[in-house]
Design a protein around this motif. Sequence first.
Motif, PDB file in Angstrom:
ATOM      1  N   SER A 139      25.452  11.637   3.528  1.00 56.54           N
ATOM      2  CA  SER A 139      26.686  11.748   2.751  1.00 56.54           C
ATOM      3  C   SER A 139      27.809  10.921   3.370  1.00 56.54           C
ATOM      4  CB  SER A 139      27.094  13.221   2.649  1.00 56.54           C
ATOM      5  OG  SER A 139      28.321  13.360   1.975  1.00 56.54           O
ATOM      6  N   LEU A 161      18.399  20.061   8.542  1.00 55.92           N
ATOM      7  CA  LEU A 161      18.579  19.728   7.129  1.00 55.92           C
ATOM      8  C   LEU A 161      20.040  19.389   6.841  1.00 55.92           C
ATOM      9  CD1 LEU A 161      16.341  22.524   5.545  1.00 55.92           C
ATOM     10  CD2 LEU A 161      15.745  20.126   5.927  1.00 55.92           C
ATOM     11  N   SER A 162      20.934  20.207   7.374  1.00 56.03           N
ATOM     12  CA  SER A 162      22.361  19.957   7.141  1.00 56.03           C
ATOM     13  C   SER A 162      22.831  18.712   7.889  1.00 56.03           C
ATOM     14  CB  SER A 162      23.187  21.177   7.560  1.00 56.03           C
ATOM     15  OG  SER A 162      23.017  21.455   8.943  1.00 56.03           O
ATOM     16  N   ASP A 169      18.733  23.743  10.879  1.00 54.33           N
ATOM     17  CA  ASP A 169      20.003  23.021  11.057  1.00 54.33           C
ATOM     18  C   ASP A 169      19.843  21.522  10.830  1.00 54.33           C
ATOM     19  OD1 ASP A 169      21.261  25.362  11.583  1.00 54.33           O
ATOM     20  OD2 ASP A 169      21.387  25.085  13.762  1.00 54.33           O
ATOM     21  N   ARG A 221      21.802  13.932  16.455  1.00 54.78           N
ATOM     22  CA  ARG A 221      22.915  13.891  15.499  1.00 54.78           C
ATOM     23  C   ARG A 221      23.671  12.560  15.611  1.00 54.78           C
ATOM     24  NH1 ARG A 221      26.028  17.777  12.879  1.00 54.78           N
ATOM     25  NH2 ARG A 221      28.151  17.061  12.391  1.00 54.78           N
ATOM     26  N   SER A 275      21.703  15.725   5.828  1.00 53.83           N
ATOM     27  CA  SER A 275      22.538  15.630   4.623  1.00 53.83           C
ATOM     28  C   SER A 275      23.914  15.083   4.955  1.00 53.83           C
ATOM     29  CB  SER A 275      22.662  17.016   3.970  1.00 53.83           C
ATOM     30  OG  SER A 275      21.413  17.489   3.549  1.00 53.83           O
ATOM     31  N   GLU A 276      24.484  15.532   6.062  1.00 52.20           N
ATOM     32  CA  GLU A 276      25.804  15.068   6.475  1.00 52.20           C
ATOM     33  C   GLU A 276      25.785  13.576   6.788  1.00 52.20           C
ATOM     34  OE1 GLU A 276      29.150  15.956   9.974  1.00 52.20           O
ATOM     35  OE2 GLU A 276      27.328  17.195   9.816  1.00 52.20           O
TER      36      GLU A 276
END
Length: 767
Positions: A614, A606-607, A604, A572, A610-611
Amino acid sequence: MKPHNPGRVPTDVYLSFVSSLSGNRMTLLVGVIVHAATCLAIAAKTQSFLYLILAAAFVLVFGGRMAIFWQFDRVDKERLSYAGIQHWERILVAGAAGTTTLLGIASGYAIFFLGDGFAELACIAVTMATMVSVVGRNYGSRMAIDLQTFSCCLPMIICSLMALDFYRGILSIFLIPFWLTTRAMANGVREFLYENVIARREITVIADRFDTALNNMPHGLVMVDPENRIQVINRKACELLKIGDPERLKERDLSAVLRYGARYSFMDSTQPELILRQMTQVADGKLSRMLIHFPEDLSLEFSASRRPDGGAVLIFEDVSSRVKAEQKILHMVRFDALTGLPNREYFSHLVQDYLNKHPKKRGPVAFMVLDIDEFKHVNDMRGHITGDHLLCAIANRIEEQARKAIVGRLMGDQFILFFPHAKDMEALDAEVRRLHAAIQGNYEADDVTFLVSLSGGFALLESDAFAMEEWSIKADLALFESKSKQRGGIASFEREMDGRYIEQQKLKADLREAVGMQGLSIAYQPMFKADGSRIECAEALARWVHPEKGAIPPDVFIRLAEEMGIISDITRFILMKACADCMTWPEHIAVSVNLSARDLRDADILSVVSEALSASGLGPERLHLEITESCLIDEPAAVRAILADLRARGITIAIDDFGTGFSSLSYLDTLPLDIVKIDRSFLRNIVEDDRRLKLLRGTVNLARELGLKIVTEGVETTEQLALLNKYRATDLVQGYVFSPAVPAQNIAILSQSLAGGPTPRRRPKVA
């Protein structure tokens, strides 16, 4: 219980009373002979013709009564109704009353008409004797008693009064109490018998019920007296103990019966005494119950209680099914369901039990951990069923070679062994290594031959120093040491391993803190076009500089992060930072981020992606995600679905370290891939070895046929680069030949410097 009227008497009892009127027929024959002879004697003395007639009448009445009895005998008494029984009672009473009427007439006639002393004495004596027998013969019918005593006494009373003799009259009146007494005696006998019949019937019913309950109960029951003689035993007890028929065992000594059972049935010769001894202990309250196991898989549970008279009641049941179920449950709790070996908990119990049984025995013992190398590949290639069969085959061989050692299954593809006392450390070390060598080699599972190696770690120690958890850790440390050196090796625990373990645990704690505080940094290794004219992408590489130890190699702290379960936190961090850094580079340069196997275990990621996109504003086409074959070992279908979703969003998917796995080629056609990154191991000696060059070219051509882009990693020399360009064996080059990993700001600087032409590096520099 007085039957005041026949209607109160049960039909079968009433029938038995009426049937008694036709009984004792020999006494009737004796009676008619006496009656006829008396009448003939009186006729001979008094010359009275009437007594000849009376003698004949007695014979005729007797014959008539016999005929009635014969007819009554032929009647189906089970079909007689209450009214039918009453009908036969009246017929039988009428016949009996005929005889007593004749006796009354003979006595009355002698008193009033003859006036002969002999005649009076003979008639009255015979009549009174008959009256006494009436009670014994006709007690079953009040009608018979009343009618016979009335017909006997009334003629005598009338004739005595007609004689106008005061004393005869007094005596005749005394016949009334005699009549009443006779009647009362008959009623008493009838009531007594009636009560006994009813009581016996009730006792019989109770006994039948008790017998039914006793012999249909699921438990065996034995009741003994103070001398241990059997008073009651049911069929179930005889069946369970196989000791014969219950009727034959009553009043027999229980110990003798059990010894007989031991001699001629299935019991062990020691079990009779055991049953008797424990029965006494249970009956006296020293034991609550006792469980005795017999041959033929029979288990009986006994309980006993003492009776007030000193005897005992023994109750037992067949609990074989329960015992088998408990044993099965216990086996499931103690043993591994697949291999049948003791599980970790029961293994610990067996080891401790061994040490407790040999508290004074001296000498070294050993604790060993075995791990099957690359076992996951078997499940991946052949499926879990074949993997399970192979695991069982390995477990069987370990057990065969273990000799006196205790073997258990630790978990997954790991086994544990405890080697008992040996004479010295050298002998025990040799035995451990012998077993390790013996279990290596080929195994058959589902008609497939597998070459299996097992890595091992063991610890040698004195038995008085053994502690399961402590020495399990030491054996694990030795196993880790052996696996880090070579596959299929074995290592003995050394004290230095403890220090390295403590150091590693401290390093893990520091890494956790660094990840939590975002203390990691990122370097980027650029990927150049094959001619070096432009940077197309840069791979984000995590770096960790320890405050005390300095730079920690990525392969060290990444492995630790995977063990600790914090690799997703690092992913992350890298995604967020790499996407933000990429926004500072020229628009044609993308960034590549590695994903771990843990990242792809659920959706997880995937999110998270995307975060990151973004938050940074980076376009998905500028993000590359790299995976290795290890990501596909667990739940490959789920991983493919996640990769397909990411690719559908416009993100580029690359497979990293291609060629180092077990079945790389099989993934090229099944995964949603865009890029194949050729591992540096393919480039080793390609300048000197034509075969390796051909292997590289073949792999590249296969990837190109599938429409995949080629990135070659680890290009370090200009010679390697020249060969790759000569045979068009790559699209992008990543390696020291152009640039090591650099900070984020250097990517833009490098890109701008390429306007003057690329300058390949002749010597690689360490980043």
